[in-house]
Design an enzyme around this catalytic site. Structure first.
Site, PDB file in Angstrom:
ATOM      1  N   ASP A  45       0.834  -1.201   0.000  1.00  0.00           N
ATOM      2  CA  ASP A  45       0.000   0.000   0.000  1.00  0.00           C
ATOM      3  C   ASP A  45       0.871   1.255   0.000  1.00  0.00           C
ATOM      4  OD1 ASP A  45      -2.468  -1.296  -0.083  1.00  0.00           O
ATOM      5  OD2 ASP A  45      -2.416  -1.684   2.063  1.00  0.00           O
ATOM      6  N   GLY A  46       2.050   1.158   0.625  1.00  0.00           N
ATOM      7  CA  GLY A  46       2.995   2.284   0.623  1.00  0.00           C
ATOM      8  C   GLY A  46       3.399   2.643  -0.809  1.00  0.00           C
ATOM      9  N   ASN A 121      -4.810   8.712   2.350  1.00  0.00           N
ATOM     10  CA  ASN A 121      -5.034   7.999   3.625  1.00  0.00           C
ATOM     11  C   ASN A 121      -5.435   8.960   4.744  1.00  0.00           C
ATOM     12  OD1 ASN A 121      -4.678   5.294   3.158  1.00  0.00           O
ATOM     13  ND2 ASN A 121      -2.604   5.181   3.967  1.00  0.00           N
ATOM     14  N   GLU A 122      -4.459   9.760   5.165  1.00  0.00           N
ATOM     15  CA  GLU A 122      -4.705  10.661   6.297  1.00  0.00           C
ATOM     16  C   GLU A 122      -3.657  11.758   6.362  1.00  0.00           C
ATOM     17  OE1 GLU A 122      -1.632   8.685   6.863  1.00  0.00           O
ATOM     18  OE2 GLU A 122      -3.172   7.271   7.482  1.00  0.00           O
ATOM     19  N   ARG A 147      -5.331  18.980  23.928  1.00  0.00           N
ATOM     20  CA  ARG A 147      -3.943  18.859  24.413  1.00  0.00           C
ATOM     21  C   ARG A 147      -3.595  17.388  24.315  1.00  0.00           C
ATOM     22  NH1 ARG A 147      -5.159  23.219  24.426  1.00  0.00           N
ATOM     23  NH2 ARG A 147      -4.838  24.976  25.835  1.00  0.00           N
ATOM     24  N   ASP A 149      -0.872  14.253  22.066  1.00  0.00           N
ATOM     25  CA  ASP A 149       0.200  13.966  21.103  1.00  0.00           C
ATOM     26  C   ASP A 149      -0.100  14.531  19.720  1.00  0.00           C
ATOM     27  OD1 ASP A 149       1.566  12.678  23.029  1.00  0.00           O
ATOM     28  OD2 ASP A 149       1.524  10.683  22.103  1.00  0.00           O
ATOM     29  N   ALA A 184      -3.616  10.176  21.847  1.00  0.00           N
ATOM     30  CA  ALA A 184      -3.285  10.333  23.269  1.00  0.00           C
ATOM     31  C   ALA A 184      -3.630  11.722  23.816  1.00  0.00           C
ATOM     32  CB  ALA A 184      -1.803  10.015  23.494  1.00  0.00           C
TER      33      ALA A 184
END
Ligand code: NAP
Length: 262
Positions: A45-46, A121-122, A147, A149, A184
């Site tokens: 996929d990469g 993808n994103e 707030r 990651d 996170a």
């Protein structure tokens, strides 16, 4: 019919490339790496993500199909032993086109023209070090002060990638939405976020305003960029779509099953 082949640099992928090129040439197709009608990727996929960005200015006229030589293969769902059938199907036009939604990201920086990106993808947004602080606006209204990651905004086909690792939902690509997932987040008496993925319909927008950000990391699919002085990020579903050539009766849920369960 003009074709291009983009290959991962391992020996197996290179050998399959040579075989496929031979088949295409015998079947009367011509190689054209500048203006191909169809791009076949060999790798994972990469490799498909890489091909998408290489031909991002030709999305209206170029379709993609992927052969996987690794262990997964979500976009790249053809197997090496199927390449004769693939070559003949392409040469005889025995395929249909499926289109999938893309996200457009616009990044604004101090004293610079905004930069635009198309995402298959994103797109993720993080700090180079420390905790990211951003105000999150949905439809131009302040929704939360994040707030943590970082934040990830994914397409439906990207929902099986990073988004899935972040606890996001898998979205069928006929549903034209984008998904915002947290990385996170800090949640305590001072900081509070919604804590669950959000799915926004077509025509809705996400805006991020960094508060006190220093060096930021913006990822667009497999590309990573370091930026300073980012003042704003805007996300919306693009009017453009990516085209995939489908030659076999595999549904989206088949591909999800084969990639993650089988
Ligand atoms: P990579 O680290 O080599 O790829 C990460 C994995 O994501 C590979 O197994 C890749 O499949 C798979 N993948 C890519 N797109 C997918 C999709 N739409 N659905 C399901 N799996 C998918 O990096 P890369 O090859 O440059 O790919 C960049 C992508 O990696 C990013 O777009 C992001 O989605 C993903 N990523 C995931 C995480 C995570 O899950 N924690 C972290 C960072 C990045 P192949 O092996 O077939 O290439």
């Amino acid at each position: 019919m003009k074709y291009a082949i983009r290959t991962r640099h391992d020996l197996m992928s290179q050998e399959i490339r040579n075989h496929l090129k031979e088949r295409f040439d015998t079947l009367g197709l011509s190689e054209d790496n500048t203006e191909p009608d169809i791009v076949v990727t060999i790798g994972g996929d990469g490799t498909l993500l890489d091909a998408f960005h290489h031909y991002v200015d030709r999305l209206d006229t170029t379709a993609f199909v992927g052969i996987h030589t690794g262990h997964l293969g979500f976009y790249a769902d053809w197997l090496p032993h199927e390449i004769n059938a693939l070559a003949e199907g392409i040469a005889h036009g025995k395929y249909s086109i499926e289109t999938y939604p893309l996200i457009e990201v616009r990044m604004s920086k101090l004293n610079a023209e905004p930069q635009k990106y198309l995402v298959l993808n994103e797109a993720t947004f993080r700090l180079a070090s420390g905790t990211l602080a951003v105000d999150v606006y949905l439809q131009n209204e302040l929704f939360e002060c994040f707030r943590g990651d970082g934040l990830c905004v994914s397409t439906p086909t990207g929902s099986t990638a990073y988004n899935r690792s972040l606890g996001g939902a898998i979205i069928h690509p006929t549903i034209e939405v984008m998904q915002l997932t947290e990385m996170a987040s800090i949640n305590n008496r001072v900081f509070r976020t919604i804590g669950s993925p959000l799915i926004l319909p077509k025509d809705q927008t996400i805006k991020l305003i960094p508060t006190g950000a220093k060096k930021c990391i913006l990822t667009i699919d497999h590309h990573t960029e370091l930026h300073e002085d980012v003042t704003r990020l805007d996300y919306e579903l693009s009017g453009k779509k990516v085209q995939f050539a489908r030659l076999k009766a595999s549904t989206f849920w088949n591909r999800v099953h084969n990639s993650f369960i089988n």
